[in-house]
Design an enzyme around this catalytic site. Structure first.
Site, PDB file in Angstrom:
ATOM      1  N   ASN A 319       0.816  -1.218   0.000  1.00  0.00           N
ATOM      2  CA  ASN A 319       0.000   0.000   0.000  1.00  0.00           C
ATOM      3  C   ASN A 319       0.851   1.269   0.000  1.00  0.00           C
ATOM      4  OD1 ASN A 319      -2.388   1.843   0.945  1.00  0.00           O
ATOM      5  ND2 ASN A 319      -0.837   2.000   2.555  1.00  0.00           N
ATOM      6  N   LYS A 326       4.396  16.904 -10.973  1.00  0.00           N
ATOM      7  CA  LYS A 326       4.957  18.019 -11.769  1.00  0.00           C
ATOM      8  C   LYS A 326       4.697  17.677 -13.227  1.00  0.00           C
ATOM      9  CE  LYS A 326       7.242  20.924  -9.093  1.00  0.00           C
ATOM     10  NZ  LYS A 326       6.693  22.262  -8.966  1.00  0.00           N
ATOM     11  N   LEU A 328       5.768  17.004 -16.859  1.00  0.00           N
ATOM     12  CA  LEU A 328       7.014  16.314 -17.221  1.00  0.00           C
ATOM     13  C   LEU A 328       8.127  17.310 -17.540  1.00  0.00           C
ATOM     14  CD1 LEU A 328       8.440  13.613 -17.710  1.00  0.00           C
ATOM     15  CD2 LEU A 328       7.631  13.698 -20.079  1.00  0.00           C
ATOM     16  N   ASN A 377      -3.026  11.400 -15.870  1.00  0.00           N
ATOM     17  CA  ASN A 377      -3.350  12.701 -15.289  1.00  0.00           C
ATOM     18  C   ASN A 377      -2.196  13.657 -15.566  1.00  0.00           C
ATOM     19  OD1 ASN A 377      -5.020  14.371 -13.915  1.00  0.00           O
ATOM     20  ND2 ASN A 377      -4.487  13.615 -11.884  1.00  0.00           N
ATOM     21  N   TYR A 383       3.774   9.055 -11.311  1.00  0.00           N
ATOM     22  CA  TYR A 383       2.812   8.308 -10.496  1.00  0.00           C
ATOM     23  C   TYR A 383       1.985   7.344 -11.361  1.00  0.00           C
ATOM     24  CZ  TYR A 383      -1.001   7.691  -7.047  1.00  0.00           C
ATOM     25  OH  TYR A 383      -1.940   7.178  -6.171  1.00  0.00           O
ATOM     26  N   LYS A 387       1.443   3.226 -11.203  1.00  0.00           N
ATOM     27  CA  LYS A 387       0.150   2.610 -10.883  1.00  0.00           C
ATOM     28  C   LYS A 387      -0.355   1.755 -12.050  1.00  0.00           C
ATOM     29  CE  LYS A 387      -0.034   4.220  -6.717  1.00  0.00           C
ATOM     30  NZ  LYS A 387       0.061   3.305  -5.562  1.00  0.00           N
TER      31      LYS A 387
END
Ligand code: NAD
Length: 477
Positions: A319, A326, A328, A377, A383, A387
């Site tokens: 978890n 930021k 890229l 996003n 991130y 994921k």
């Protein structure tokens, strides 16, 4: 973090204001307050339907009766043949659907076996069942359709119709979310009919309050004879679980819910969070391990901690995670490396080490992904890479875990009320919370309930999958 608008909209003044201004009133979701009940559907009714060629009537009725549900049918529905035949073989009573004015309790759920759909014309049987019933669904009601997984469907027609049901369930979930009801699709692949009990319990109960519009495939679980059911209630009792990032937020909730189900928790968090970790573990009788997930010897240190004391790990929940957002063009290599290392690299390294030493046979691993990894996003290339990587990783590792009698899956949270989301600026936070079919953010408990379901040996037929717990967030849908 509390949702002030939801509270306001349910006050008497707020109700008036919302109705005058035409603002939505997010429903109050009923969540589970205790461990898995032996018969979660006791005193509740399920209206069962199916298409005329349905193939799963017997396992579906068997699972519903084991959870204590009263079974009802619509006598004039065209697809009743297989359901009546299965009920007669299993000696189960089917009651009629009471008229609204009869004073009888309304049916909590509509369950439909669509495993025999073979043509667009036959899809009419789905319409005929749901169209008159859907308006009678009570608040926090449930719709569950079971179909053949497209990969296991025989021929073009069956595959096409399995896929059509995905569109149906996603749209219906958007229609019924206003009163807190959910609609989900269980896709059954080869051998999956033996493993329906746990996923059906999950989707029909309050443990899945924030899961809607989703598809989950169920296949053959490990080493089980025909007709033997692995019970969900009590199935985690006496197991040992490692939960990373357990000091606060979603990780603390996962540790609490697993402890509620009788699991011995080893909660791990960064050494800088040792105090908070200690407090969380003290609350649930867990053991704290202050250790950075990115430490090169993390797996060995975990194995050294749990081996002698608890005899190895039955459950591992990855978890721990961070964001360093930021665009890229402005992202530093430090931000990039940090997020990749904590959110993805550490999971791969720790699992590799634990597969050598520390993980018991039959172990179940659950990794926390994010809808950010599905929709992408702006500002989250680091991130979202991690994921999305998690989603591919659990798929790729499924055979390895299955060979050892276990499974690995991911949970992809949507907007969840935690310190991470409380730190967002007001406008994106308010938008993030409302753009889903239930018009509200989820609670850490919602993620924890899905993790506990996937951590159970009873969910043995679910392997390599990613379950979104997002209230059907429009992001990446
Ligand atoms: P949080 O920041 O409240 O908690 C994360 C925990 O991980 C913290 O206790 C932190 O100390 C720990 N951690 C961070 N780096 C670590 C390291 N190197 N070693 C050990 N522990 C470390 O976040 P949260 O909102 O509870 O999120 C938990 C997980 O859920 C994360 O993986 C996050 O990406 C994911 N997620 C959260 C949301 C949301 O809306 N909150 C949405 C999607 C996904």
């Amino acid at each position: 973090m509390s949702d002030r608008y939801l509270e306001f909209a349910h006050s008497s003044y707020g109700k008036t204001v919302a109705s005058v201004l035409g603002l939505p009133t997010p429903p109050r979701l009923k969540r589970a307050s205790e461990a898995w009940a032996e018969q979660p559907m006791d005193q509740r009714y399920v209206l069962v339907g199916g298409d005329s060629g349905s193939e799963l009537a017997a396992p579906i009725l068997g699972a519903l009766s084991r959870m204590g549900a009263g079974l009802r049918i619509v006598p004039e529905h065209s697809g009743l043949g297989p359901i009546k035949a299965a009920a007669s073989t299993l000696h189960l009573k089917l009651a009629g659907n009471p008229a609204p004015e009869s004073g009888e309790p309304r049916s909590h759920a509509l369950v439909f076996d669509a495993s025999g759909l073979r043509s667009p014309e036959q899809m009419r049987e789905v319409y005929d069942f749901f169209q008159p019933l859907v308006r009678g669904l009570p608040g926090n009601g449930r719709v569950l359709i079971l179909s053949r997984a497209p990969g296991a469907a025989d021929g073009v027609a069956a595959k096409t119709m399995s896929s059509a049901l995905r569109g149906f369930i996603r749209s219906l979930a958007k229609e019924i979310g206003k009163n807190g009801s959910t609609a989900n699709l269980l896709e059954v692949s080869t051998g999956g009919q033996e493993w329906l009990d746990a996923p059906m319990r999950f989707f029909l109960s309050e443990h899945s309050a924030y899961v809607t519009g989703q598809t989950l495939e169920v296949g053959q679980g490990p080493g089980k004879g025909e007709g033997v059911t692995v019970a969900l209630p009590g199935s985690l009792n006496g197991k040992t679980a490692l939960v990373t990032g357990a000091a606060r937020g979603i990780g603390a909730a996962i540790a609490e819910v697993l402890a509620r189900e009788g699991v011995q928790i080893v909660g791990m968090d960064h050494p800088s969070q040792e105090g908070a970790l200690g407090e969380t573990m003290a609350r649930i009788g867990g053991v704290g391990l202050a250790l950075d997930v990115t430490a090169a010897d993390a797996a060995q240190r975990i194995a050294a901690e749990v081996g002698p004391r608890f005899g190895g790990l039955d459950v591992v929940v990855h978890n721990a995670g961070v964001t360093r957002d930021k665009m890229l063009r402005n992202m530093s290599p430090q931000f990039w490396d940090m997020v990749l290392n904590i959110n993805l690299g550490a999971i791969l390294r720790i699992n590799e080490g634990l597969l050598t030493e520390g993980l018991n046979d039959g172990a179940r691993i659950v990794c926390i992904s994010s809808i950010g990894g599905i929709g992408g996003n702006a500002g989250q290339t680091n991130y979202a890479s991690t994921k999305a990587g998690v989603i591919g990783y659990v798929d790729a590792m499924a055979p390895t875990l299955s060979d050892r009698g276990g499974a690995i899956n991911a949970v992809a949270p949507g907007f969840i009320e935690t310190q991470m989301t409380a730190a967002m600026p007001l406008a994106p936070r308010e938008v993030g919370r409302r753009i889903n079919s239930l018009s509200q953010g989820g609670m850490p408990q919602d993620i924890a309930e899905a993790v506990a379901f996937l951590a159970s040996p009873a969910a043995g037929g679910v392997n390599g999958r990613t379950l979104r717990v997002c209230g059907q967030n429009w992001f990446g849908a």
